[in-house]
Motif scaffolding. Structure first.
Motif, PDB file in Angstrom:
ATOM      1  N   PRO A 171     -14.614 -11.893  -2.186  1.00 51.81           N
ATOM      2  CA  PRO A 171     -15.226 -10.627  -1.787  1.00 51.81           C
ATOM      3  C   PRO A 171     -14.292  -9.430  -1.923  1.00 51.81           C
ATOM      4  O   PRO A 171     -14.746  -8.302  -2.052  1.00 51.81           O
ATOM      5  CB  PRO A 171     -15.621 -10.854  -0.334  1.00 51.81           C
ATOM      6  CG  PRO A 171     -14.774 -11.965   0.139  1.00 51.81           C
ATOM      7  CD  PRO A 171     -14.532 -12.821  -1.047  1.00 51.81           C
TER       8      PRO A 171
ATOM      9  N   THR B 230     -19.029 -11.618  13.393  1.00 55.10           N
ATOM     10  CA  THR B 230     -17.751 -12.360  13.375  1.00 55.10           C
ATOM     11  C   THR B 230     -17.232 -12.583  14.784  1.00 55.10           C
ATOM     12  O   THR B 230     -16.740 -13.673  15.126  1.00 55.10           O
ATOM     13  CB  THR B 230     -16.706 -11.589  12.540  1.00 55.10           C
ATOM     14  OG1 THR B 230     -17.202 -11.424  11.199  1.00 55.10           O
ATOM     15  CG2 THR B 230     -15.384 -12.324  12.520  1.00 55.10           C
TER      16      THR B 230
ATOM     17  N   MET C  14     -15.192  -5.737   2.269  1.00 58.15           N
ATOM     18  CA  MET C  14     -16.026  -5.647   1.086  1.00 58.15           C
ATOM     19  C   MET C  14     -17.138  -4.621   1.312  1.00 58.15           C
ATOM     20  O   MET C  14     -17.405  -3.771   0.449  1.00 58.15           O
ATOM     21  CB  MET C  14     -16.637  -7.019   0.766  1.00 58.15           C
ATOM     22  CG  MET C  14     -17.548  -7.025  -0.478  1.00 58.15           C
ATOM     23  SD  MET C  14     -18.457  -8.569  -0.639  1.00 58.15           S
ATOM     24  CE  MET C  14     -19.600  -8.425   0.735  1.00 58.15           C
TER      25      MET C  14
ATOM     26  N   ASN D 192     -21.417  -7.092  10.391  1.00 54.58           N
ATOM     27  CA  ASN D 192     -20.575  -8.260  10.109  1.00 54.58           C
ATOM     28  C   ASN D 192     -19.470  -8.410  11.139  1.00 54.58           C
ATOM     29  O   ASN D 192     -19.083  -9.533  11.501  1.00 54.58           O
ATOM     30  CB  ASN D 192     -19.995  -8.115   8.688  1.00 54.58           C
ATOM     31  CG  ASN D 192     -19.309  -9.397   8.248  1.00 54.58           C
ATOM     32  OD1 ASN D 192     -19.967 -10.393   7.963  1.00 54.58           O
ATOM     33  ND2 ASN D 192     -17.981  -9.378   8.225  1.00 54.58           N
TER      34      ASN D 192
ATOM     35  N   LEU E 265     -15.322  -9.919   4.539  1.00 53.84           N
ATOM     36  CA  LEU E 265     -16.669  -9.427   4.316  1.00 53.84           C
ATOM     37  C   LEU E 265     -16.829  -7.981   4.779  1.00 53.84           C
ATOM     38  O   LEU E 265     -17.499  -7.172   4.126  1.00 53.84           O
ATOM     39  CB  LEU E 265     -17.691 -10.327   5.029  1.00 53.84           C
ATOM     40  CG  LEU E 265     -17.875 -11.732   4.427  1.00 53.84           C
ATOM     41  CD1 LEU E 265     -18.813 -12.538   5.305  1.00 53.84           C
ATOM     42  CD2 LEU E 265     -18.449 -11.619   2.996  1.00 53.84           C
ATOM     43  N   SER E 266     -16.249  -7.659   5.954  1.00 50.44           N
ATOM     44  CA  SER E 266     -16.341  -6.271   6.429  1.00 50.44           C
ATOM     45  C   SER E 266     -15.619  -5.325   5.494  1.00 50.44           C
ATOM     46  O   SER E 266     -16.084  -4.206   5.222  1.00 50.44           O
ATOM     47  CB  SER E 266     -15.730  -6.190   7.835  1.00 50.44           C
ATOM     48  OG  SER E 266     -16.454  -6.978   8.739  1.00 50.44           O
TER      49      SER E 266
ATOM     50  N   LEU F 204     -20.285 -16.964   2.646  1.00 49.61           N
ATOM     51  CA  LEU F 204     -19.150 -16.877   3.576  1.00 49.61           C
ATOM     52  C   LEU F 204     -19.617 -16.845   5.022  1.00 49.61           C
ATOM     53  O   LEU F 204     -18.961 -17.412   5.913  1.00 49.61           O
ATOM     54  CB  LEU F 204     -18.326 -15.637   3.258  1.00 49.61           C
ATOM     55  CG  LEU F 204     -17.610 -15.653   1.890  1.00 49.61           C
ATOM     56  CD1 LEU F 204     -16.726 -14.425   1.729  1.00 49.61           C
ATOM     57  CD2 LEU F 204     -16.794 -16.918   1.708  1.00 49.61           C
ATOM     58  N   SER F 205     -20.729 -16.215   5.325  1.00 55.38           N
ATOM     59  CA  SER F 205     -21.252 -16.205   6.707  1.00 55.38           C
ATOM     60  C   SER F 205     -21.641 -17.613   7.132  1.00 55.38           C
ATOM     61  O   SER F 205     -21.418 -18.039   8.275  1.00 55.38           O
ATOM     62  CB  SER F 205     -22.462 -15.277   6.811  1.00 55.38           C
ATOM     63  OG  SER F 205     -22.089 -13.950   6.547  1.00 55.38           O
TER      64      SER F 205
ATOM     65  N   ILE G 254     -22.485 -13.624  -1.939  1.00 51.17           N
ATOM     66  CA  ILE G 254     -21.145 -13.774  -1.324  1.00 51.17           C
ATOM     67  C   ILE G 254     -21.255 -13.712   0.193  1.00 51.17           C
ATOM     68  O   ILE G 254     -20.654 -14.527   0.928  1.00 51.17           O
ATOM     69  CB  ILE G 254     -20.204 -12.682  -1.846  1.00 51.17           C
ATOM     70  CG1 ILE G 254     -19.926 -12.891  -3.347  1.00 51.17           C
ATOM     71  CG2 ILE G 254     -18.901 -12.681  -1.059  1.00 51.17           C
ATOM     72  CD1 ILE G 254     -19.224 -14.182  -3.666  1.00 51.17           C
ATOM     73  N   TRP G 255     -22.029 -12.747   0.676  1.00 50.71           N
ATOM     74  CA  TRP G 255     -22.124 -12.584   2.153  1.00 50.71           C
ATOM     75  C   TRP G 255     -22.777 -13.812   2.780  1.00 50.71           C
ATOM     76  O   TRP G 255     -22.352 -14.308   3.814  1.00 50.71           O
ATOM     77  CB  TRP G 255     -22.937 -11.315   2.460  1.00 50.71           C
ATOM     78  CG  TRP G 255     -22.885 -10.960   3.922  1.00 50.71           C
ATOM     79  CD1 TRP G 255     -21.972 -10.225   4.564  1.00 50.71           C
ATOM     80  CD2 TRP G 255     -23.826 -11.366   4.901  1.00 50.71           C
ATOM     81  NE1 TRP G 255     -22.231 -10.122   5.881  1.00 50.71           N
ATOM     82  CE2 TRP G 255     -23.396 -10.829   6.139  1.00 50.71           C
ATOM     83  CE3 TRP G 255     -24.997 -12.130   4.880  1.00 50.71           C
ATOM     84  CZ2 TRP G 255     -24.096 -11.027   7.323  1.00 50.71           C
ATOM     85  CZ3 TRP G 255     -25.658 -12.316   6.074  1.00 50.71           C
ATOM     86  CH2 TRP G 255     -25.201 -11.773   7.278  1.00 50.71           C
TER      87      TRP G 255
END
Length: 686
Positions: free
Chosen positions: A27, A94, A77, A90, A74-75, A45-46, A41-42
């Motif tokens: 990311p 998290t 990105m 995100n 992710l954040s 990974l989540s 991607i999100w």
């Protein structure tokens, strides 16, 4: 399940962190801004972060680092692509996953700690049980719902002296009952155990006898019922131990507490308990019981002359003779010293008590052979019937004691039953004793003097001192009542010392030819300070020793071991004269004349009165006494002359001196002095 080490946890945490860093690369460096690419991607990974929060609870710190790294990537990105809302969401997501990972990890660790603690406890219990079975004095036992033994303990089998296989599946009650199982003759402890098992009740410290190899052992059992999760009864599990040694020790202690170690007879405690039960039974069934007190006569002389070891062996012989006289209806015991007692459980009539009392006196009066010594003692007995003579055990003992005192007071060797008058007499004695303790201080005593004259010319040769007591409320109390009380209460010593001192102070004012006579009791002569009291009275008054005459009775010589003869010898050494009073009324009177040097023998008034009535026996006794006294260089004083005829008879019989109402009743000191003045005037006129 194996517990992870600290190194393994650190390695797992680093691995998760590194994995998170690797997953964060795409990311940050490979996403160009396509919406599909961002969503893929999100999502991936989540999902990885969520799965880690749910699954990787074994390493909570590593899981939280893994989630934090992915969330940060992710954040970052989203911020780089200008998607601020997505970045903020995100971050919240998290944080939620990290909190979830923390809670899951905490719960996992707590569960592991609890499991480990429980495992350790089980291991400790198992270890303790193994050690208990191997080295303990107790054993474990367990039954099923049918009361049959299961999982039999090796020590349980060893205690019964059988093999394990012989016990498995056998009924517990049958094993414990042994040979009595078929006969049905069960001990009370086994019956109680059966009831507890039947009612499925817990029990503790239940003691019962068990027959093992022909010997009776005593077991102590404790147990609780077992139930499953649904409440169904599974049986009992408990512990047992052999307490035979402790029970034997307790029985021995109980025997020592209730039996006399010297004679083997019941002691005072057991006598009191037995009498209390007999009194309760008599009250319940309207019957009668009895209590008898026995006191040995002349036993103290044995202890004093031959020593306590001989006395102890003599007491054992006495106990043997008493034991032979007892039936199942009587319990004989030793109260202490030379006192014994008998509890008669059932008394139908007084004749049984009288018969037993006379049998006791006869048996104990027979001679004893102890260590080559022939010993003679006797016994006095007092009895009481309950509840007639006492509603409680204490009252009955008191009544029998009063009856015994009457037997002793009558000279011993007799049996007396309790009479209500004895209580009145005892109360009178108690009242007299209380009054006596303060009579000397209050000046209630005074002395009177009775003249003793010469049989030749009626000249006054001396006066006998007599004690009188006048109480402010009870009036004049005769000596025969208070003298014995004073002796029993140990008050005779100070009273006798006052009499001696007062008589000497009075006699020093008399003519030098007149003596004063003072009566001395056996109790006074048993006091080692008596000689000092005589010396003090003579020195303070200035009276010459030869003018003091001490009168003693034969009772002095009946108390062997008191040192009375040695004290009399010391008094003779001072120059004081001695007179033997009431001669002929005791035992072996002639033998007493050899024990010390008497200057005067006083012939009792009963012989004088008998001679006046022409009694051949009295006349012969007086003549014999006069002849013996003349041969020993002693003078004789005849007591009780009341008429001229008696006086003339006394003179003809050869008595040296005379005393009686004919020449004067007991008088106060002033009248005695006047009598001596008149006698001197008559002699001068003649």
């Amino acid at each position: 399940m194996r517990s992870a080490t600290r190194t393994e946890l650190h390695r797992e945490t680093i691995a998760l962190f590194a994995s998170g860093v690797l997953w964060a690369v795409p990311p940050l460096f490979f996403v160009k801004g396509g919406i599909n690419e961002i969503l893929v991607i999100w999502s991936v990974l989540s999902s990885l972060a969520a799965a880690a929060a749910l699954v990787l609870t074994v390493a909570p710190l590593g899981t939280m680092l893994f989630i934090a790294v992915l969330g940060a990537a992710l954040s970052a990105m989203a911020f780089n692509l200008g998607l601020t809302m997505l970045a903020s969401a995100n971050i919240v997501f998290t944080m939620m996953l990290a909190g979830m990972a923390f809670l899951s990890g905490k719960r996992f660790i707590d569960s592991m700690v609890s499991d480990q603690a429980l495992t350790e406890k089980k291991e400790v219990v198992s270890l303790l049980l193994r050690e208990f079975e191997d080295t303990g004095a107790d054993w474990l036992w367990q039954t099923d719902a049918a009361r049959c033994l299961t999982h039999v303990s090796p020590r349980f089998a060893s205690a019964l002296g059988v093999e394990l296989a012989e016990l498995e599946g056998k009924q517990l009650l049958r094993i414990l009952a042994g040979e009595s199982w078929e006969a049905g003759n069960f001990a009370s402890g086994l019956r109680e155990l059966a009831e507890k098992l039947k009612r499925r009740e817990s029990f503790a410290d239940l003691i019962l006898p068990v027959k093992i190899a022909g010997a009776t052992r005593w077991w102590e059992l404790s147990a609780s019922p077992r139930f499953d999760d649904r409440g169904a009864f599974l049986g009992f599990r408990g512990v047992g131990s052999d307490v035979t040694a402790q029970r034997d020790s307790a029985d021995k202690i109980n025997r020592l507490a209730r039996y006399d170690t010297l004679t083997g007879l019941p002691n005072r405690m057991m006598i009191n308990e037995t009498l209390a039960r007999a009194m309760q039974h008599a009250e319940q069934w309207r019957s009668q019981c009895g209590f008898m007190m026995i006191d040995l006569d002349r036993f103290k002389a044995v202890n004093d002359t031959l020593g306590h070891p001989i006395g102890d062996r003599l007491l054992s012989r006495v106990a043997e003779r008493l034991r032979q006289l007892m039936t199942e209806n009587e319990l004989c015991g030793r109260l202490g010293g030379d006192e014994f007692a008998v509890v008669l459980l059932d008394v139908r009539d007084q004749s049984r008590v009288d018969a037993l009392a006379h049998a006791v006196i006869e048996a104990l009066t027979r001679p004893y052979e102890v260590d080559q010594h022939t010993l003679y003692i006797g016994a006095s007995v007092g009895s009481a019937i309950g509840p007639r003579d006492g509603r409680t055990a204490e009252m009955l003992i008191r009544s029998a004691d009063l009856a015994l005192y009457r037997s002793k007071d009558a000279g011993g060797g007799k049996h007396n039953c309790y009479e209500p008058q004895l209580h009145a007499n005892a109360e009178e004695r108690r009242t007299l004793e209380i009054a006596l303790r303060s009579a000397l201080e209050k000046g209630e005593f005074h002395l009177v003097y009775q003249p003793v004259v010469s049989a030749d010319d009626s000249a006054i040769e001396g006066f006998e001192t007599l004690l009188r007591w006048t109480h402010p409320e009870m009036g004049v109390i005769p000596p025969y009542k208070f003298i014995t009380v004073a002796e029993d209460a140990r008050l005779i010593a100070p009273i006798g010392e006052w009499v001696l001192r007062t008589a000497c102070e009075e006699a020093v004012n008399w003519p030098s030819t007149v003596r004063v006579a003072v009566n001395v009791s056996a109790e006074q002569l048993s006091d080692p300070n008596f000689v000092t009291a005589v010396i003090s009275a003579l020195s303070h008054s200035g009276l010459p020793p030869h003018r003091l005459e001490l009168e003693v009775t034969e009772s002095v010589f009946l108390r062997e071991g008191t040192g009375a003869i040695a004290i009399l010898d010391q008094i003779l050494g001072l120059g004081v004269r001695l007179a033997l009073d009431d001669f002929g009324t005791g035992y072996s009177s002639l033998g007493y004349l050899r024990k010390t040097q008497f200057s005067t023998i006083k012939i009792d008034r009963s012989f004088v009165q008998g001679a006046a009535k022409k009694s051949a026996e009295s006349l012969a006794i007086i003549r014999a006494v006069v002849a013996m006294a003349d041969s020993l260089g002693m003078t004789t004083t005849a007591e009780g002359a009341e008429t001229e005829e008696e006086f003339e008879m006394i003179r003809e019989l050869g008595c040296t001196k005379v005393q009686g109402y004919l020449f004067g009743k007991p008088m106060v000191a002033e009248e005695a002095r006047k009598l001596m003045v008149r006698a001197q005037q008559r002699r001068a006129a003649a």
